[in-house]
Design an enzyme around this catalytic site. Structure first.
Site, PDB file in Angstrom:
ATOM      1  N   TYR A 116      14.441  30.656   6.918  1.00 17.58           N
ATOM      2  CA  TYR A 116      13.228  31.284   7.452  1.00 17.58           C
ATOM      3  C   TYR A 116      13.271  31.340   8.968  1.00 17.58           C
ATOM      4  CZ  TYR A 116      10.895  30.917   2.917  1.00 17.58           C
ATOM      5  OH  TYR A 116      10.545  31.046   1.592  1.00 17.58           O
ATOM      6  N   LYS A 155       0.848  -1.199   0.000  1.00 15.76           N
ATOM      7  CA  LYS A 155       0.000   0.000   0.000  1.00 15.76           C
ATOM      8  C   LYS A 155       0.881   1.245   0.000  1.00 15.76           C
ATOM      9  CE  LYS A 155      -0.197  -0.261   5.043  1.00 15.76           C
ATOM     10  NZ  LYS A 155      -1.020  -0.646   6.209  1.00 15.76           N
TER      11      LYS A 155
HETATM   12  C1  PLP Z   1      -0.111  -1.680   6.822  1.00 15.75           C
HETATM   13  C2  PLP Z   1      -0.590  -2.955   7.374  1.00 15.75           C
HETATM   14  C3  PLP Z   1       0.299  -4.009   7.634  1.00 15.75           C
HETATM   15  C4  PLP Z   1       1.793  -3.874   7.524  1.00 15.75           C
HETATM   16  O1  PLP Z   1       2.326  -3.356   8.717  1.00 15.75           O
HETATM   17  P1  PLP Z   1       3.902  -3.153   8.935  1.00 15.75           P
HETATM   18  O2  PLP Z   1       4.017  -2.632  10.305  1.00 15.75           O
HETATM   19  O3  PLP Z   1       4.330  -2.155   7.904  1.00 15.75           O
HETATM   20  O4  PLP Z   1       4.532  -4.473   8.732  1.00 15.75           O
HETATM   21  C5  PLP Z   1      -0.234  -5.213   8.051  1.00 15.75           C
HETATM   22  N1  PLP Z   1      -1.573  -5.375   8.222  1.00 15.75           N
HETATM   23  C6  PLP Z   1      -2.447  -4.369   7.991  1.00 15.75           C
HETATM   24  C7  PLP Z   1      -3.897  -4.593   8.227  1.00 15.75           C
HETATM   25  C8  PLP Z   1      -1.983  -3.133   7.585  1.00 15.75           C
HETATM   26  O5  PLP Z   1      -2.859  -2.133   7.380  1.00 15.75           O
END
Ligand code: PLP
Length: 356
Positions: free
Chosen positions: A252, A35
């Protein structure tokens, strides 16, 4: 000419990290979580590097559609399930598995007429109180799914809130086990932290994200100690130089004041690229491989670094913001955030350059 800022993506590191995942959980199937554009690394390049994964997990139908369009045939799971009926139809069309975490999704599945069965990850809220059926509603939800002719395989799923911290997984594991006792269904529980720290959570499908990209999920352990290799190096160049006299200020707000004569380099990278604006003076950077530090406030397109001690550095010198030689975790700590946010927070204008 484009700005010299690049996120170099190390495909060999991704493959190494997948092998590391398999060593940690030899019996489980791997659902590689890609994702957020592969945590900022470029979803398709990541998927190609991780093509030996047993499946991929994404959030949106469009991501899954793209994976199918370029030929991936593995299981693809929509981690938050369908958001509406069109998603459900898309899931069937592209042969996706869906998470079912809420009653509205059950209704959606029951009211749909389908030519083929859809595989479901039924999600229990075992204590995180984000997505998932409350404990009392899990069995009824399961009964509804099992009675539904549209539903194929059912995998039981939950997600840990504290696998990366000392609270651990015990109470959520107990909840999951109590509620699923006696059910001969596959399971999916573990994120990266649980993959690494809690073998008892591995079950049938693990869901590593961060560790595939070489990030450590633990504040007290760096990725090298976990035998992970960073898959992203964010690099740019010096595009300008300034000579400061004592009492002169940088950037800044003039937040940094020179107490002695200094040589300051201006680097083409800023918060408009996803570099954290809250990184303070002193945040580490590397200039031509040498340790240096951020000075003053990060701007949208630029930041300033100290090269007083690096007389050979000048316009065109390479600057590493994080990655090889500079763990992203160090930058995250300075900016009071986490590696996850920095990696997936790169903005669209940062060019990704994938190679081995
Ligand atoms: C993003 C996600 C993961 C992965 O988690 P990590 O900590 O990056 O390994 C696993 N399960 C779900 C439901 C997630 O949303």
């Amino acid at each position: 000419m484009p700005r010299p800022l690049r996120a170099h993506i190390h495909l060999a590191a991704l493959r190494h990290n997948l092998a590391r995942v398999r060593r940690a959980a030899p019996k489980a199937r791997v659902l590689a979580v890609i994702k957020a554009n592969g945590y900022g690394h470029g979803m398709l390049d990541v998927a190609r590097a991780l093509q030996d994964a047993d499946g991929f997990a994404v959030l949106e139908i469009e991501e899954a559609k793209l994976l199918r369009a370029v030929g991936f045939r593995q299981d693809i799971v929509l981690l938050e399930g369908p958001f509406n009926g069109a998603d459900l139809a898309g899931a069937e069309r592209y042969r996706l598995s869906i998470v079912v975490h809420a009653r509205e999704q059950l209704d959606m599945i029951e009211s749909a007429t389908r030519a083929s069965k859809i595989d479901v990850f039924l999600k229990l809220n075992s204590g995180m109180n984000r997505l998932g059926f409350a404990p009392g509603y899990l069995r009824p939800a399961l009964a509804r799914l099992a009675a539904c002719p549209n539903v194929g395989c059912i995998t039981l799923m939950t997600h840990f809130a504290n696998a990366d911290v000392c609270a651990g997984v015990a109470s959520q594991m107990a909840c999951f086990q109590t509620l699923t006792e006696g059910l001969a269904l596959p399971t999916s529980l573990a994120n990266s932290a649980a993959v690494l720290r809690y073998p008892e959570t591995h079950g049938d499908w693990i869901r590593p994200g961060l560790m595939l990209y070489g990030g450590s999920p633990f504040a007290d352990t760096d990725s090298a100690a976990l035998e992970l290799r960073p898959a992203m190096t964010l690099q740019s160049e010096i595009i300008g130089l300034q000579q400061l006299q004592p009492g002169q200020r940088v950037g800044y707000g003039g937040c940094f004041e020179a107490v002695e004569a200094m040589r300051v380099a201006v680097v083409a990278c800023g918060y408009g690229d996803g570099y954290p604006r809250h990184a303070p003076t002193g945040t580490p950077v590397r200039v031509e491989g040498q340790p240096s530090r951020l000075l003053g406030t990060v701007s949208m397109d630029m930041l300033c670094v100290d090269i007083t001690h690096l007389p050979q550095a000048g316009v065109g010198s390479t600057v590493t913001l994080w990655g090889e030689g500079l763990p992203v975790e160090e930058v995250a700590r300075c900016a009071r955030t986490v590696n996850y946010e920095l990696l997936c927070g790169l903005t669209q204008r940062v060019r990704l350059a994938a190679s081995d």
